[in-house]
Design a protein around this motif. Structure first.
Motif, PDB file in Angstrom:
ATOM      1  N   GLN A 186       0.828  -1.207   0.000  1.00  0.00           N
ATOM      2  CA  GLN A 186       0.000   0.000   0.000  1.00  0.00           C
ATOM      3  C   GLN A 186       0.862   1.256   0.000  1.00  0.00           C
ATOM      4  OE1 GLN A 186      -2.755  -0.128   3.299  1.00  0.00           O
ATOM      5  NE2 GLN A 186      -4.213  -1.381   2.170  1.00  0.00           N
ATOM      6  N   LEU A 198       2.656   1.692  -3.406  1.00  0.00           N
ATOM      7  CA  LEU A 198       1.787   2.249  -4.441  1.00  0.00           C
ATOM      8  C   LEU A 198       1.543   3.739  -4.202  1.00  0.00           C
ATOM      9  CD1 LEU A 198      -0.961  -0.450  -5.150  1.00  0.00           C
ATOM     10  CD2 LEU A 198       1.182  -0.036  -6.353  1.00  0.00           C
ATOM     11  N   ALA A 199       1.326   4.117  -2.949  1.00  0.00           N
ATOM     12  CA  ALA A 199       1.094   5.530  -2.644  1.00  0.00           C
ATOM     13  C   ALA A 199       2.327   6.370  -2.970  1.00  0.00           C
ATOM     14  CB  ALA A 199       0.711   5.694  -1.176  1.00  0.00           C
ATOM     15  N   TRP A 227      -6.825  -1.566 -10.514  1.00  0.00           N
ATOM     16  CA  TRP A 227      -5.943  -0.543  -9.947  1.00  0.00           C
ATOM     17  C   TRP A 227      -6.741   0.403  -9.054  1.00  0.00           C
ATOM     18  CZ3 TRP A 227      -0.976   1.328  -9.513  1.00  0.00           C
ATOM     19  CH2 TRP A 227      -0.835   2.670  -9.188  1.00  0.00           C
ATOM     20  N   ARG A 242      -7.781  -1.101  -5.663  1.00  0.00           N
ATOM     21  CA  ARG A 242      -6.701  -1.375  -4.708  1.00  0.00           C
ATOM     22  C   ARG A 242      -5.922  -0.111  -4.353  1.00  0.00           C
ATOM     23  NH1 ARG A 242      -8.246  -4.879  -2.006  1.00  0.00           N
ATOM     24  NH2 ARG A 242      -6.191  -5.634  -1.335  1.00  0.00           N
ATOM     25  N   ARG A 243      -5.706   0.749  -5.342  1.00  0.00           N
ATOM     26  CA  ARG A 243      -4.934   1.976  -5.076  1.00  0.00           C
ATOM     27  C   ARG A 243      -5.781   3.009  -4.335  1.00  0.00           C
ATOM     28  NH1 ARG A 243      -3.159   5.544  -3.341  1.00  0.00           N
ATOM     29  NH2 ARG A 243      -1.643   7.098  -4.075  1.00  0.00           N
ATOM     30  N   TRP A 249      -2.926  10.444 -12.603  1.00  0.00           N
ATOM     31  CA  TRP A 249      -3.463  10.388 -11.235  1.00  0.00           C
ATOM     32  C   TRP A 249      -3.741  11.792 -10.712  1.00  0.00           C
ATOM     33  CZ3 TRP A 249      -5.748   6.429  -9.403  1.00  0.00           C
ATOM     34  CH2 TRP A 249      -5.952   6.246  -8.038  1.00  0.00           C
TER      35      TRP A 249
END
Length: 516
Positions: free
Chosen positions: A323, A326-327, A356, A359-360, A485
């Motif tokens: 986690q 990804l962040a 994605w 989960r993201r 993003w």
């Protein structure tokens, strides 16, 4: 500065204020004279800094990012937390805050208040520099290039304005997925403001929610806080809830830097593939743990209830380094997207984007436990295999069709339906007058990945014939196709800072040219 300069900012949300704040901060540190610079910000609501996301609403709407990464300033990530620390104990209690912690997920209305407060402070800073900042409570509906190289803006009341630089921070486009339902009583095209749901929907009504991601979570938790007793059904294709953020975040080492991304791009001949990024992420996760728990990364459980139980257990008991990894990619995600080869982008959009996002896009434990309690009471149900929402003829109800685990069409009747699928990224379907006019004139063109086509280095608009209009730049959701993003404040703050730096450099150059 020997030439009059007029900078127009279209939109008054958090991204616009982030740009303005960083622009004025940079202006303070330049030797360029500012007495002939004028800034006009166009915001039809007259409320600066809130937009849909951070408007005055229930405190159940929590930030989905820790407070220590929600600053308006790219180079001062602790700014929001420091501002919170300046509030009185009574003010903090009004937001349910007992002590200030940068790892906490605070109410979104608090962030909206912060943005509005910073805007007022920045206006005072600008005035001290001799820069006039004017707010116009009108919507800009058209933009045209002029022969004198200035740009004409026209608002909905017919007023015209000229500027030599424009920054578009229009905000999110309304959802266009269920337009046929708009005329029907009982249909909400957005959950926001969530306090409006409580004012309109009877507590015992059966509610259908379209979508099961972050906006759906906001709607459910708000209804729960309002004492809703009726059944709530979420419908989506996959029937999955977002990931729950670990209560034990990992301090990421071995981060992916922008220099390292550019080096990898050079090694791969100028383009990246999905597997290149996947391998680098795997290495980053393994830096913190010798193995990658792919079951945990993908999510476990046969249905949404089991999945949420697994998420809560894992996030209470372990760090879940994937986690944090990804962040951490927010620092380079625009580069990764830009250099991803076009076929790979299309594959990601078609095959991986949904996974994605689930989960993201993570949500905090506080709300996860509330959702779990409603599932335990059998009040909340999440259904996969969504097919359609059919309004009842002349009556206030909706039939929700979905495919069950046996691939059989099932139907549930709901009194009210809330569209929580999020905002639209398809500018070609937008009815927003400015977007429509930009496309119609050819000044802008759609990106196949969402929003408008932009020049990556500058954020400038690309016209239908491929020409760059560097005087018009874009930030926020309409920049999605270029920077990917743009739903995260830290990414938007970085891009806003970059544009502020570039525009000031350009204005300074123009001033020097005039002197010469």
């Amino acid at each position: 500065m020997n030439k009059n300069h007029h900078l127009a900012i279209v939109g008054g949300g958090s991204v616009a204020v982030s740009f303005l704040a960083q622009f004025i901060a940079r202006l303070q540190n330049t030797e360029m004279g500012t007495s002939r610079l004028r800034i006009t910000l166009f915001e039809p609501t007259g409320i600066i800094g809130q937009g849909t996301a951070y408007q005055a609403d229930l405190n159940t709407n929590l930030l989905n990012v820790p407070a220590n990464n929600m600053s308006l300033y790219d180079e001062n990530r602790g700014h929001f937390v420091n501002w919170i620390s300046s509030l009185s104990e009574k003010e903090l209690q009004g937001y349910g805050i007992e002590r200030v912690d940068g790892n906490e997920f605070y109410p979104r209305p608090l962030f909206g208040r912060y943005v509005g407060d910073q805007f007022n402070r920045v206006v005072r800073q600008a005035n001290a520099l001799g820069v006039e900042v004017e707010v116009v409570h009108e919507s800009i509906i058209a933009i045209e290039k002029q022969p004198n190289k200035n740009i004409l803006l026209r608002d909905g009341s017919g007023h015209r304005y000229e500027a030599d630089r424009i920054v578009l921070c229009n905000g999110n486009l309304s959802s266009d997925k269920f337009d046929a339902l708009l005329p029907h009583t009982g249909f909400f095209n957005s959950p926001y403001p969530v306090n409006g749901l409580l004012e309109t929907i009877p507590r015992d009504a059966a509610i259908g929610i379209l979508g099961s991601n972050l906006s759906a979570i906001d709607a459910i938790v708000a209804l729960m806080a309002g004492g809703h007793t009726g059944p709530i059904h979420c419908f989506s294709r996959q029937g999955k809830l977002p990931s729950v953020r670990s209560t034990r975040p990992t301090a990421v080492g071995n981060k992916m830097t922008r220099g390292a991304v550019l080096e990898l791009v050079a090694q791969q001949g100028g383009h990246l593939k999905i597997n290149h990024i996947f391998e680098r992420l795997r290495e980053m996760i393994q830096y913190h743990s010798s193995t990658v728990d792919f079951q945990d990364v993908r999510g476990q459980g046969e249905n949404a209830k089991e999945q949420l139980d697994c998420e809560i257990l894992a996030s209470l008991s372990q760090e879940r380094p994937w986690q944090s990894v990804l962040a951490s990619t927010n620092e380079v995600i625009d580069l990764l997207w830009y250099y991803l080869a076009p076929p790979e982008k299309r594959e990601f959009q078609d095959k991986w984007l949904s996974q994605w996002m689930s989960r993201r896009s993570m949500f905090p434990m506080k709300n996860a436990l509330k959702i779990q309690s409603m599932m335990v009471k059998d009040q909340l149900h999440v259904h996969a295999g969504f097919q359609s929402c059919r309004p009842g003829a002349g009556k206030q109800y909706f039939d929700m069709d979905y495919r069950d685990k046996l691939d059989v069409i099932q139907s549930l009747r709901c009194d009210f339906v809330i569209n929580a699928t999020g905002f639209s990224q398809n500018v070609e379907k937008s009815t927003d007058p400015l977007v429509v006019n930009l496309l119609k004139s050819g000044l802008a063109t759609p990106s196949e990945y969402g929003g408008l086509k932009l020049d990556f280095p500058t954020g400038g608009l690309l016209s239908s014939d491929g020409k760059l209009t560097e005087e018009i730049t874009v930030l926020g959701s309409l920049a999605r196709g270029t920077y990917f993003w743009t739903i995260s404040m830290d990414v938007n703050a970085r891009l806003a800072n970059q544009q502020a730096r570039q525009i000031i450099a350009k204005l300074a150059f123009q001033s020097e040219s005039v002197k010469a």
